[in-house]
Design a protein around this motif. Structure first.
Motif, PDB file in Angstrom:
ATOM      1  N   ALA A 119       2.984  -6.645  -5.369  1.00 16.00           N
ATOM      2  CA  ALA A 119       2.156  -5.462  -5.529  1.00 16.00           C
ATOM      3  C   ALA A 119       1.553  -4.763  -4.126  1.00 16.00           C
ATOM      4  O   ALA A 119       1.398  -3.750  -3.549  1.00 16.00           O
ATOM      5  N   VAL A 120       0.867  -5.906  -3.574  1.00 20.03           N
ATOM      6  CA  VAL A 120       0.171  -5.558  -2.124  1.00 20.03           C
ATOM      7  C   VAL A 120       1.330  -5.062  -1.103  1.00 20.03           C
ATOM      8  O   VAL A 120       1.118  -4.324  -0.181  1.00 20.03           O
ATOM      9  N   LEU A 121       2.443  -5.745  -1.191  1.00 24.85           N
ATOM     10  CA  LEU A 121       3.683  -5.388  -0.258  1.00 24.85           C
ATOM     11  C   LEU A 121       4.109  -3.911  -0.804  1.00 24.85           C
ATOM     12  O   LEU A 121       4.431  -3.177   0.224  1.00 24.85           O
ATOM     13  N   ASP A 122       4.265  -3.658  -1.884  1.00 26.51           N
ATOM     14  CA  ASP A 122       4.551  -2.295  -2.218  1.00 26.51           C
ATOM     15  C   ASP A 122       3.539  -1.206  -1.767  1.00 26.51           C
ATOM     16  O   ASP A 122       3.892  -0.155  -1.307  1.00 26.51           O
ATOM     17  N   PHE A 123       2.562  -1.587  -1.937  1.00 28.91           N
ATOM     18  CA  PHE A 123       1.449  -0.674  -1.593  1.00 28.91           C
ATOM     19  C   PHE A 123       1.184  -0.376   0.036  1.00 28.91           C
ATOM     20  O   PHE A 123       0.922   0.560   0.570  1.00 28.91           O
ATOM     21  N   ALA A 124       1.675  -1.464   0.603  1.00 31.07           N
ATOM     22  CA  ALA A 124       1.706  -1.339   2.297  1.00 31.07           C
ATOM     23  C   ALA A 124       2.685  -0.617   2.467  1.00 31.07           C
ATOM     24  O   ALA A 124       2.442   0.324   3.554  1.00 31.07           O
ATOM     25  N   TYR A 125       3.873  -0.234   1.868  1.00 30.47           N
ATOM     26  CA  TYR A 125       4.672   0.895   2.003  1.00 30.47           C
ATOM     27  C   TYR A 125       4.424   2.167   1.727  1.00 30.47           C
ATOM     28  O   TYR A 125       4.262   3.167   2.241  1.00 30.47           O
ATOM     29  N   ARG A 126       3.580   2.258   0.542  1.00 31.86           N
ATOM     30  CA  ARG A 126       3.044   3.362  -0.153  1.00 31.86           C
ATOM     31  C   ARG A 126       1.968   3.925   0.790  1.00 31.86           C
ATOM     32  O   ARG A 126       2.103   5.449   1.048  1.00 31.86           O
ATOM     33  N   MET A 127       1.216   3.186   1.527  1.00 31.96           N
ATOM     34  CA  MET A 127       0.177   3.654   2.185  1.00 31.96           C
ATOM     35  C   MET A 127       0.640   3.968   3.423  1.00 31.96           C
ATOM     36  O   MET A 127       0.223   5.362   4.219  1.00 31.96           O
ATOM     37  N   PHE A 128       1.703   3.468   3.999  1.00 33.31           N
ATOM     38  CA  PHE A 128       2.417   4.098   5.295  1.00 33.31           C
ATOM     39  C   PHE A 128       3.158   5.305   4.922  1.00 33.31           C
ATOM     40  O   PHE A 128       2.927   6.473   5.755  1.00 33.31           O
ATOM     41  N   LYS A 129       3.657   5.532   3.861  1.00 33.87           N
ATOM     42  CA  LYS A 129       4.400   6.782   3.447  1.00 33.87           C
ATOM     43  C   LYS A 129       3.310   7.864   3.320  1.00 33.87           C
ATOM     44  O   LYS A 129       3.707   9.219   3.522  1.00 33.87           O
ATOM     45  N   LEU A 130       2.253   7.761   2.718  1.00 36.66           N
ATOM     46  CA  LEU A 130       1.337   8.678   2.681  1.00 36.66           C
ATOM     47  C   LEU A 130       0.862   9.342   4.019  1.00 36.66           C
ATOM     48  O   LEU A 130       0.804  10.554   4.072  1.00 36.66           O
ATOM     49  N   PHE A 131       0.685   8.695   4.985  1.00 39.34           N
ATOM     50  CA  PHE A 131       0.302   9.218   6.466  1.00 39.34           C
ATOM     51  C   PHE A 131       1.428   9.285   7.391  1.00 39.34           C
ATOM     52  O   PHE A 131       1.172   9.949   8.301  1.00 39.34           O
ATOM     53  N   ASN A 132       2.756   8.859   7.099  1.00 42.77           N
ATOM     54  CA  ASN A 132       3.640   9.037   8.050  1.00 42.77           C
ATOM     55  C   ASN A 132       5.114   9.846   7.411  1.00 42.77           C
ATOM     56  O   ASN A 132       5.926  10.174   8.108  1.00 42.77           O
ATOM     57  N   GLY A 133       5.158  10.027   6.172  1.00 47.18           N
ATOM     58  CA  GLY A 133       6.409  10.200   5.367  1.00 47.18           C
ATOM     59  C   GLY A 133       7.446   8.942   5.388  1.00 47.18           C
ATOM     60  O   GLY A 133       6.786   7.844   5.928  1.00 47.18           O
ATOM     61  N   THR A 134       8.516   9.097   4.749  1.00 50.27           N
ATOM     62  CA  THR A 134       9.522   8.116   4.503  1.00 50.27           C
ATOM     63  C   THR A 134      10.141   7.665   5.937  1.00 50.27           C
ATOM     64  O   THR A 134      10.153   8.446   7.012  1.00 50.27           O
ATOM     65  N   ASP A 225       1.456   9.897  -5.930  1.00 52.26           N
ATOM     66  CA  ASP A 225       0.681  10.400  -4.693  1.00 52.26           C
ATOM     67  C   ASP A 225      -0.947  10.301  -4.758  1.00 52.26           C
ATOM     68  O   ASP A 225      -1.581   9.818  -3.817  1.00 52.26           O
ATOM     69  N   MET A 226      -1.188  10.782  -5.895  1.00 55.63           N
ATOM     70  CA  MET A 226      -2.769  10.690  -6.444  1.00 55.63           C
ATOM     71  C   MET A 226      -3.118   9.165  -6.406  1.00 55.63           C
ATOM     72  O   MET A 226      -4.378   8.896  -5.845  1.00 55.63           O
ATOM     73  N   ARG A 227      -2.449   8.211  -7.017  1.00 58.84           N
ATOM     74  CA  ARG A 227      -2.680   6.832  -6.906  1.00 58.84           C
ATOM     75  C   ARG A 227      -2.798   6.103  -5.517  1.00 58.84           C
ATOM     76  O   ARG A 227      -4.067   5.525  -5.250  1.00 58.84           O
ATOM     77  N   THR A 228      -2.063   6.613  -4.521  1.00 57.49           N
ATOM     78  CA  THR A 228      -2.108   6.293  -3.321  1.00 57.49           C
ATOM     79  C   THR A 228      -3.230   6.891  -2.605  1.00 57.49           C
ATOM     80  O   THR A 228      -4.176   6.208  -1.821  1.00 57.49           O
ATOM     81  N   MET A 229      -3.640   8.126  -2.803  1.00 58.99           N
ATOM     82  CA  MET A 229      -4.513   8.748  -2.298  1.00 58.99           C
ATOM     83  C   MET A 229      -6.015   8.345  -2.429  1.00 58.99           C
ATOM     84  O   MET A 229      -6.788   7.928  -1.985  1.00 58.99           O
ATOM     85  N   TYR A 230      -5.834   8.033  -3.849  1.00 54.36           N
ATOM     86  CA  TYR A 230      -7.198   7.428  -4.448  1.00 54.36           C
ATOM     87  C   TYR A 230      -7.610   5.918  -3.889  1.00 54.36           C
ATOM     88  O   TYR A 230      -8.719   5.821  -3.563  1.00 54.36           O
ATOM     89  N   LEU A 231      -6.563   5.319  -3.594  1.00 52.35           N
ATOM     90  CA  LEU A 231      -7.013   3.784  -3.226  1.00 52.35           C
ATOM     91  C   LEU A 231      -7.376   4.243  -1.575  1.00 52.35           C
ATOM     92  O   LEU A 231      -8.306   3.454  -1.156  1.00 52.35           O
ATOM     93  N   TYR A 232      -7.014   4.925  -0.891  1.00 50.07           N
ATOM     94  CA  TYR A 232      -7.243   5.281   0.326  1.00 50.07           C
ATOM     95  C   TYR A 232      -8.677   5.823   0.355  1.00 50.07           C
ATOM     96  O   TYR A 232      -9.587   5.389   1.136  1.00 50.07           O
ATOM     97  N   LEU A 233      -8.876   6.677  -0.569  1.00 48.42           N
ATOM     98  CA  LEU A 233     -10.161   7.537  -0.368  1.00 48.42           C
ATOM     99  C   LEU A 233     -11.535   6.500  -0.855  1.00 48.42           C
ATOM    100  O   LEU A 233     -12.361   6.410  -0.134  1.00 48.42           O
ATOM    101  N   THR A 234     -11.143   5.452  -1.756  1.00 46.39           N
ATOM    102  CA  THR A 234     -12.281   4.762  -2.434  1.00 46.39           C
ATOM    103  C   THR A 234     -12.192   3.340  -1.695  1.00 46.39           C
ATOM    104  O   THR A 234     -13.306   2.883  -1.640  1.00 46.39           O
ATOM    105  N   THR A 235     -11.280   2.955  -0.862  1.00 46.10           N
ATOM    106  CA  THR A 235     -11.364   1.614   0.049  1.00 46.10           C
ATOM    107  C   THR A 235     -11.541   2.060   1.238  1.00 46.10           C
ATOM    108  O   THR A 235     -12.031   0.875   1.999  1.00 46.10           O
TER     109      THR A 235
END
Length: 453
Positions: A119-134, A225-235
């Motif tokens: 899950a940590v590895l998966d969110f490392a990708y999702r967080m990159f994609k949020l700010f950079n695209g695929t 998208d909201m899940r990744t955004m929420y993680l960025y906002l709150t952490t």
């Protein structure tokens, strides 16, 4: 026992086998490698081994290889996009012991759980994609220039990986759910009406999310998208903003991203760009975040639109009075409904997660829950992770109840895409009493995940 190590990041890399396919050009496969100071031979060797493992295991299963276990480490694999592989190697915790006068090291393999670090590895990708695209989107915009992708990966991950606290990761990292704020329906409709007015008055605002005290009230984004955004906002964003305001001692600024001073027409300030999944693939937007009292609104504005200080002034004129009133009403509502502290509450903590809407409730790791909480040892958190992994492997609903040698009762329930975990410290309780207690907790704590009665 002399000492104990903890899980740590040994390396993290991204590769694509279609680059550097010729002998002697293997280094071209390397899209990113951490630690950056590793020599090229080490990078090529480690990526070559991961590549061989992934290709070899694919001959035995249609499912991609997810992890490799060794005596001293655990390596996790993820193929987030076709041809692109991400790998993360984590060191195993250990204890230095002595037997017959001779020192030896005991590696604690069970302390590192595949589901958690996957899950940590998966969110490392999702967080990159949020700010950079695929990855593929970056290549397309750069006309296939791989160096552009490598630069973006390096710029992001060399900072992001330093924020990981692998030794503290647990079941909550598997869920990474969203904490919703329960409101009465009238207040919820007022907020929805306010957002509709905002988007009608400012067509440049394409998507919005409304939060109160770091809990989500309303969102116009897709769930993931909201899940990744929420993680960025709150952490990340909210804690850094709160720290700056606490240290600054000046009048709090309302735009958390955007202009720090609305009187300066030239200072637009820090304005992150994010990529979201909409009708347009990899739609790029400015992220403009505004706070009034404890209410926060996130506005996503298409980058093709002109965003300047003048627009922010107009937004401020509309947002300030309405959000202040809404925040005040929400605060009063929850103050009136807050239950007085009880001296009869059992010593428990729980985690609830709904896979359908990503809703999460938990009293784990929350200092505010001391009146009804216990300190959960790490071995109990690992047990929760093991129960979750067992329930995940099964396609059926189920329940597991365990009593540990330290007198903790641990309960895991899976039903209708919902999971509920409880840790209870009741030494003299029996199985029937614990089962009844869990039913009571479900009724008293989870009936108002979204709306108050």
């Amino acid at each position: 026992m002399a000492s104990k190590g903890s899980a740590g990041l040994l390396n993290f890399f991204i590769f694509n086998s279609k680059y550097g396919a010729r002998e002697g050009e293997e280094e071209k496969k390397v899209m990113f490698y951490f630690p950056e100071e590793a020599d090229i031979d080490t990078k090529v060797k480690n990526i070559g081994l991961a590549e061989a493992i992934v290709q070899f295991t694919s001959t035995f299963s249609d499912l991609p290889c997810q992890s490799m276990h060794t005596q001293k480490s655990r390596q996790l694999y993820l193929e987030p996009e076709p041809g692109f592989w991400m790998a993360m190697t984590v060191s195993l915790p250990y204890k230095e012991k002595t037997k017959d006068g001779q020192p030896y090291v005991e590696y604690r393999e069970d302390d590192v759980q595949d589901s958690v670090f996957a899950a940590v590895l998966d969110f490392a990708y999702r967080m990159f994609k949020l700010f950079n695209g695929t990855f593929e989107h970056i290549l397309q915009r750069a006309d296939g220039d791989v160096e552009t992708l490598k630069q973006r990966l390096g710029h992001f991950y060399n900072k992001y990986l330093l924020t990981l606290k692998l030794s503290q990761c647990d079941l909550l990292d598997v869920f990474n759910g969203i904490h919703f704020l329960p409101l009465d329906k009238n207040t919820y409709l007022r907020i929805q009406c306010f957002i509709n007015q905002l988007e009608a008055a400012f067509p440049t605002v394409k998507y919005t999310a409304f939060l109160y005290n770091d809990k989500l009230v309303w969102s116009g984004l897709e769930q993931e998208d909201m899940r990744t955004m929420y993680l960025y906002l709150t952490t990340s964003l909210f804690p850094s903003y709160n720290l700056q305001e606490h240290q600054g001692g000046s009048q709090p600024r309302r735009f958390m991203t955007g202009p720090p001073d609305l009187s300066d027409d030239k200072a637009i300030g820090k304005l992150p760009r994010v990529f979201v999944s909409t009708d347009t693939e990899n739609e790029e937007c400015y992220l403009l975040v505004y706070r009034a009292m404890s209410a926060t609104i996130c506005m996503l504005i298409n980058v093709k639109c002109q965003l300047n200080v003048q627009l922010c002034r107009k937004l401020d004129a509309m947002l300030a009075p309405q959000m202040t009133k809404l925040a005040s009403d929400i605060k009063e509502q929850h103050y009136q409904r807050a239950a007085p502290p009880s001296t009869t509450d059992p010593m428990f903590k729980y985690i609830y997660f709904n896979h359908m809407n990503l809703a999460q409730q938990t009293t784990v790791h929350l200092d505010l829950q001391k009146r009804a909480g216990i300190n959960i040892p790490q071995e109990i958190m690992r047990l929760l992770g093991d129960i979750n992994a067992d329930l995940t492997r099964s396609n059926h609903d189920g329940e597991t109840i365990v009593k540990t040698t330290s007198d903790f009762w641990v309960v895991g329930k899976k039903s209708d895409s919902r999971e509920f975990y409880v840790v209870i410290n009741q030494k003299n309780a029996n199985l029937i009493e614990i089962n009844e207690e869990v039913k009571r907790l479900c009724t008293s704590h989870l009936n108002s995940v979204f709306f108050l009665d």
